[in-house]
Scaffold this active site. Structure first.
Site, PDB file in Angstrom:
ATOM      1  N   GLU A   1      -1.324   1.546  -3.991  1.00  0.00           N
ATOM      2  CA  GLU A   1      -2.087   0.432  -3.397  1.00  0.00           C
ATOM      3  C   GLU A   1      -1.644  -0.913  -3.977  1.00  0.00           C
ATOM      4  O   GLU A   1      -1.562  -1.908  -3.268  1.00  0.00           O
ATOM      5  CB  GLU A   1      -3.596   0.623  -3.612  1.00  0.00           C
ATOM      6  CG  GLU A   1      -4.204   1.716  -2.755  1.00  0.00           C
ATOM      7  CD  GLU A   1      -4.037   1.480  -1.265  1.00  0.00           C
ATOM      8  OE1 GLU A   1      -3.861   0.326  -0.847  1.00  0.00           O
ATOM      9  OE2 GLU A   1      -4.066   2.466  -0.503  1.00  0.00           O
TER      10      GLU A   1
ATOM     11  N   TYR B   1     -10.704  -4.656  -2.495  1.00  0.00           N
ATOM     12  CA  TYR B   1      -9.966  -3.771  -1.587  1.00  0.00           C
ATOM     13  C   TYR B   1      -9.437  -2.540  -2.329  1.00  0.00           C
ATOM     14  O   TYR B   1      -9.662  -1.395  -1.929  1.00  0.00           O
ATOM     15  CB  TYR B   1      -8.800  -4.519  -0.924  1.00  0.00           C
ATOM     16  CG  TYR B   1      -7.857  -3.560  -0.264  1.00  0.00           C
ATOM     17  CD1 TYR B   1      -8.175  -2.986   0.960  1.00  0.00           C
ATOM     18  CD2 TYR B   1      -6.686  -3.145  -0.908  1.00  0.00           C
ATOM     19  CE1 TYR B   1      -7.338  -2.044   1.539  1.00  0.00           C
ATOM     20  CE2 TYR B   1      -5.854  -2.207  -0.339  1.00  0.00           C
ATOM     21  CZ  TYR B   1      -6.184  -1.665   0.888  1.00  0.00           C
ATOM     22  OH  TYR B   1      -5.374  -0.712   1.443  1.00  0.00           O
TER      23      TYR B   1
ATOM     24  N   ASP C   1      -8.844  -4.978   3.909  1.00  0.00           N
ATOM     25  CA  ASP C   1      -7.724  -5.909   3.754  1.00  0.00           C
ATOM     26  C   ASP C   1      -7.406  -6.531   5.117  1.00  0.00           C
ATOM     27  O   ASP C   1      -8.166  -6.368   6.076  1.00  0.00           O
ATOM     28  CB  ASP C   1      -6.498  -5.197   3.159  1.00  0.00           C
ATOM     29  CG  ASP C   1      -5.910  -4.176   4.122  1.00  0.00           C
ATOM     30  OD1 ASP C   1      -6.544  -3.892   5.165  1.00  0.00           O
ATOM     31  OD2 ASP C   1      -4.807  -3.673   3.839  1.00  0.00           O
TER      32      ASP C   1
END
Ligand code: SF4
Length: 343
Positions: free
Chosen positions: A34, A117, A135
């Site tokens: 991520e 996020y 996001d």
């Protein structure tokens, strides 16, 4: 909207792309992917992710790695603060959580470099928490589904849409819902060009499609124009070695390596005089290149002079090709010149 999780997760189970970080739900793997995927395309991340994990297989190894090794593994990905924060967070996990990635939202959010996020992605995918991960991709999908023209770059819009998603987040396997929203935004409800509405598993729910204008969304209020900085960059070689130096520990590209440079655009004679002032004994100005590199808030407009020199003063580190390949993390803004010159 209540139908969204069921439709999307059923579609995801059939259509998800095979990606290296989806092979398990190990927090370190999801977290690393991520962070790498922020501002970066999936295809660019694949190789970096695999190389990084091969060299740094655990959170303990990440906490103990040298900053130079991490910067080298990150070279070309940009936004180097990400890798510095990864290491800081790994050190917190080692010191405060006994080396085990924490499993509550408050603890995850408290780690350096992890915003709402990423925390939502890790919380839902790895720990089964019903937490949205919102996001730009998810905001695009949501504003199209709802035909919502509020600007997505305003915090109030993100807050409202996050709250709306939280209301419908499934408690049974929320991680698959998180991944299915991301996947829809990446492969069907795409950012550039027309969305592939004909293949969309939630097209019957989509108000922007019904209204016939999905590409009009999302709306952005717009950001400030980038600051322009002119620079003269020096590609200084002596006996096959290239002059590099460390950047300051604070600010843009902090602590990374750079080619020597000065502010402003110097004409060739002044560039040669600057090389003389550094004690380089310039022999020949071989080439002049003009390039632009764009960061988020600033744009570098660079003239680069390739100068062959007859001396190697200590003001610089003189790197050979092997060091440039294996040890020196040179950001893309400078690496573009070494690539062009075949180093
Ligand atoms: Fe996006 Fe089209 Fe699906 Fe609507 S129908 S969510 S615009 S891909």
């Amino acid at each position: 909207m209540e139908q969204l999780p069921g439709l999307l997760t059923a579609w995801y189970r059939q259509h998800a792309r095979e990606l290296p970080w989806r092979r398990d739900r190990e927090p370190y793997h999801v977290w690393l992917s991520e962070i790498m995927l922020q501002q970066t395309r999936v295809e660019a991340v694949r190789g970096y992710y695999t190389r990084f994990l091969a060299e740094i297989p655990t959170i303990a190894a990440l906490a103990a790695a040298s900053p130079d090794q991490l910067n080298k593994l990150w070279e070309g990905l940009g936004y180097y603060t990400r890798v510095r924060n990864l290491q800081k967070a790994a050190q917190v996990v080692m010191e405060r959580h006994g080396g085990v990635f924490p499993g509550t939202m408050d603890e995850i959010r408290a780690l350096p470099g992890i915003g709402p996020y990423t925390a939502g992605a890790i919380g839902s995918i790895c720990f089964g928490l019903p937490e949205p991960a919102v996001d730009g991709n998810v905001l695009r999908v949501m504003t199209r589904l709802l035909d919502d023209s509020a600007p997505i770059d305003q915090p109030a819009t993100k807050k409202r849409l996050t709250a709306l998603l939280r209301d419908i987040y499934p408690h049974d396997d929320p991680g698959t819902f998180t991944q299915s929203l991301m996947e829809l935004g990446a492969t069907v409800c795409v950012p550039n060009g027309a969305p592939l509405c004909g293949q969309c598993p939630v097209r019957t729910l989509c108000r922007a499609r019904a209204a016939g204008h999905p590409t009009a969304l999302p709306v952005k209020a717009g950001r400030k124009p980038r600051r322009i900085e002119e620079k003269t960059v020096f590609y200084l070689t002596c006996s096959g070695r290239l002059a590099v130096r460390r950047r300051p520990e604070q600010g843009l590209l902090a602590g990374l390596w750079e080619l020597p440079n000065v502010p402003g655009h110097l004409p060739p004679q002044e560039a040669v005089r600057q090389a003389e002032a550094w004690g380089l004994h310039p022999e020949q100005l071989e080439k002049q290149l003009t390039r632009t590199h764009i960061f988020t808030h600033v744009e570098w407009r660079m003239i680069c002079y390739v100068i062959r020199c007859g001396a190697t003063p200590d003001a610089f580190i003189w790197a050979d090709a092997a060091a440039l390949q294996q040890a020196i993390a040179l950001p893309t803004a400078f690496r573009m010149f070494t690539k062009e010159e075949g180093l």
